[in-house]
Design a protein around this motif. Structure first.
Motif, PDB file in Angstrom:
ATOM      1  N   ILE A 115      45.559  45.555  42.834  1.00 56.54           N
ATOM      2  CA  ILE A 115      44.286  45.022  43.295  1.00 56.54           C
ATOM      3  C   ILE A 115      44.504  43.526  43.523  1.00 56.54           C
ATOM      4  O   ILE A 115      44.853  42.802  42.584  1.00 56.54           O
ATOM      5  CB  ILE A 115      43.173  45.224  42.235  1.00 56.54           C
ATOM      6  CG1 ILE A 115      42.958  46.706  41.927  1.00 56.54           C
ATOM      7  CG2 ILE A 115      41.865  44.571  42.697  1.00 56.54           C
ATOM      8  CD1 ILE A 115      42.294  47.499  43.025  1.00 56.54           C
ATOM      9  N   ILE A 116      44.331  43.105  44.775  1.00 48.75           N
ATOM     10  CA  ILE A 116      44.488  41.681  45.100  1.00 48.75           C
ATOM     11  C   ILE A 116      43.098  41.113  45.365  1.00 48.75           C
ATOM     12  O   ILE A 116      42.370  41.605  46.233  1.00 48.75           O
ATOM     13  CB  ILE A 116      45.426  41.503  46.313  1.00 48.75           C
ATOM     14  CG1 ILE A 116      46.829  41.981  45.898  1.00 48.75           C
ATOM     15  CG2 ILE A 116      45.442  40.044  46.773  1.00 48.75           C
ATOM     16  CD1 ILE A 116      47.849  41.956  47.007  1.00 48.75           C
ATOM     17  N   MET A 117      42.738  40.122  44.567  1.00 43.40           N
ATOM     18  CA  MET A 117      41.365  39.617  44.611  1.00 43.40           C
ATOM     19  C   MET A 117      41.329  38.221  45.222  1.00 43.40           C
ATOM     20  O   MET A 117      41.916  37.284  44.670  1.00 43.40           O
ATOM     21  CB  MET A 117      40.782  39.600  43.197  1.00 43.40           C
ATOM     22  CG  MET A 117      40.845  40.976  42.523  1.00 43.40           C
ATOM     23  SD  MET A 117      39.938  41.065  40.972  1.00 43.40           S
ATOM     24  CE  MET A 117      41.145  40.371  39.832  1.00 43.40           C
ATOM     25  N   VAL A 118      40.653  38.076  46.344  1.00 44.19           N
ATOM     26  CA  VAL A 118      40.517  36.780  47.014  1.00 44.19           C
ATOM     27  C   VAL A 118      39.157  36.204  46.635  1.00 44.19           C
ATOM     28  O   VAL A 118      38.121  36.788  46.944  1.00 44.19           O
ATOM     29  CB  VAL A 118      40.636  36.945  48.547  1.00 44.19           C
ATOM     30  CG1 VAL A 118      40.542  35.591  49.234  1.00 44.19           C
ATOM     31  CG2 VAL A 118      41.922  37.666  48.922  1.00 44.19           C
ATOM     32  N   ALA A 119      39.166  35.074  45.942  1.00 44.44           N
ATOM     33  CA  ALA A 119      37.930  34.402  45.507  1.00 44.44           C
ATOM     34  C   ALA A 119      36.986  35.337  44.742  1.00 44.44           C
ATOM     35  O   ALA A 119      35.825  35.486  45.112  1.00 44.44           O
ATOM     36  CB  ALA A 119      37.218  33.772  46.706  1.00 44.44           C
ATOM     37  N   PRO A 120      37.509  35.974  43.695  1.00 44.36           N
ATOM     38  CA  PRO A 120      36.663  36.923  42.956  1.00 44.36           C
ATOM     39  C   PRO A 120      35.759  36.237  41.945  1.00 44.36           C
ATOM     40  O   PRO A 120      35.988  35.070  41.596  1.00 44.36           O
ATOM     41  CB  PRO A 120      37.687  37.769  42.203  1.00 44.36           C
ATOM     42  CG  PRO A 120      38.807  36.820  41.925  1.00 44.36           C
ATOM     43  CD  PRO A 120      38.851  35.865  43.103  1.00 44.36           C
TER      44      PRO A 120
END
Lengths: 266, 204
Positions: A115-120
């Motif tokens: 799971i790659i989270m951008v600005a989570p």
């Protein structure tokens, strides 16, 4: 039988053996991924889609009850993955989509690899012992600005057909409608997004994850990135030089480099 | 396409009837006199400040969530309704902006129109629209109530009539009168059905 591909306007770019699913954040649609698609489509099969209510999704499929929590959206992510029979998915989510992906991966771990989270952010609102970056009044103020900018919205805008996102000659009308969505749906999605609290779910994420934390993001301050790193097993935190909330648009090179380097070492 | 500049270009820029700003990576690098006069600030007070520092918190969030992605994706935005904060108050504005198309540049050129009067007009229209909707709702409700009450009032004498018709039919009457009473009964029952229907519709 629901046509998932049509409902979520699913598009596939590239035909690599490995697979990425990119999920846009609140207020936008799949077109925000154009830079990342270009960077990854030669090596990966890149699947993008619009959440119901956004972009070119089927607005008639919007069910206020189903989408009253992030789980409704997480089910849709799972249905997209199932319909395309995707395996070992590398899920890239932006903003609220990070928590949607997290919930999908907790419920259906067999499909996910990363799971790659951008600005989570697991929770946007400050409490006594947590810095989310915002107070309830700030969010109400945002809703007011959203309402003020929906004055010109009309239902006739919705069904415009989105052409090739790479075409530079996108019409002015289309440009004006990018990210336009039904105000009622946008209001509910905003409430679901900003009032959700997923902090207790972080510890249950069963797969490896990467957090891309921007260095100056009022929607997700630095503390949030550290909080996620501390409470999520197997999480890698990368702090970007990029500022703002959309590094995949404002600093695509840096965003792509960080994701590539993470995937090469994990 | 670039046109020749008018000789009084500097005046045009500084005294333009709208606020003009240039942002580099979100920070203010140029600003015209009109905008400074609205803010009651000197150039040095706001150069190299973030543009979003001039917005209230709702506007800041909106800018990050909607405006910036739009500029990045489509190169421009127009007629965004924002509120600019000054030291002692704030004013509503329409914000339009265009991003620079040159590669490697992160410049955004902005035009800001002060829309105090327009905003008042808009607020007035919205208020009137809400009031009209409210009035319409009240009217429909009042009409429903009247229909409901009147229908109930009409049913009482009708019930009497139906009872009397049944009574008359048990009496010793001629065939002619009996046929007329049958017709009277049919019509009265039809009327009763109609009134029940009104009660059903308005009582919902």
């Amino acid at each position: 039988m629901v046509d998932i591909i049509k409902r979520n306007n699913v598009r596939i770019h590239g035909d690599g053996n490995k697979c990425m699913v990119m999920a846009h954040g609140f207020g936008c649609d799949q077109n925000v991924w154009r830079h990342l698609i270009k960077a990854f489509e030669t090596e990966y099969k890149v699947v993008v889609f619009d959440y119901v209510g956004a972009g070119q999704s089927d607005l008639d499929a919007y069910d206020p009850k189903k989408y009253s929590s992030l789980d409704g959206y997480a089910e849709d992510v799972h249905e997209v993955i199932q319909t395309l029979a995707l395996k070992d998915v590398i899920f890239i989510g932006h903003s609220v989509s990070c928590m949607i992906g997290l919930r999908a991966a907790i419920k259906y771990p067999q499909h996910f690899q990363h799971i790659i989270m951008v600005a989570p952010s697991p929770s946007y609102i400050n409490t006594d012992d947590y810095i989310g970056g915002m107070n309830r009044e700030d969010i109400e103020a945002l809703f007011e600005v959203m309402d003020a900018n929906y004055l010109g919205w009309s239902a006739s805008m919705a069904p415009l057909i989105m052409g090739n996102p790479d075409a530079p000659e996108l019409g002015e009308e289309l440009a004006a409608n990018f990210c336009a969505t039904d105000p009622e749906i946008a209001r509910q999605f905003a409430r679901v997004t900003f009032f959700s609290d997923n902090r207790s779910d972080l510890q249950n994420l069963p797969v490896k994850s990467l957090t891309l934390q921007c260095s100056d993001d009022i929607l997700a301050p630095l503390e949030v990135g550290f909080y996620i790193e501390k409470h999520t097993p197997q999480n890698t935190l990368a702090i970007l030089n990029a500022t703002g909330h959309c590094p995949h648009l404002s600093a695509p090179e840096e965003t792509i480099a960080v994701i590539k380097s993470y995937l090469n070492t994990n | 396409m670039t046109h020749a500049l008018p000789p009084n270009y500097s005046d045009l820029y500084n005294l333009s009837p709208c606020g003009l700003l240039t942002l580099e990576q979100g920070k203010i690098v140029h600003v015209n006199s009109t905008f400074l006069s609205w803010l009651q600030k000197e150039e040095n007070d706001i150069l190299s400040k973030e543009f979003t520092d001039l917005l209230n918190k709702g506007g800041k969030l909106y800018y990050q969530l909607f405006v910036q992605p739009l500029i990045k994706m489509h190169g421009s935005v127009k007629e965004i309704d924002l509120s600019i904060e000054t030291d002692d108050s704030s004013f509503p504005c329409f914000f339009s902006a265009k991003g620079s198309k040159k590669p490697g540049e992160d410049l955004v050129h902005c035009a800001i129109f002060k829309v105090g009067d327009r905003k008042k007009y808009e607020t007035e229209l919205l208020r009137k629209k809400e009031k009209a909707e409210e009035e319409k709702k009240d009217k429909v409700q009042a009409l429903n109530e009247i229909a409901f009450d009147q229908a109930h009032l009409a049913r009482a004498p009708l019930a009497n009539m139906l009872a009397i018709i049944s009574l008359v039919k048990t009496m010793d009457i001629s065939e002619d009168v009996d046929r007329l009473i049958d017709l009277l009964q049919t019509s009265t029952e039809q009327l009763d059905t109609q009134i029940k229907e009104i009660v059903r519709k308005t009582g919902a």
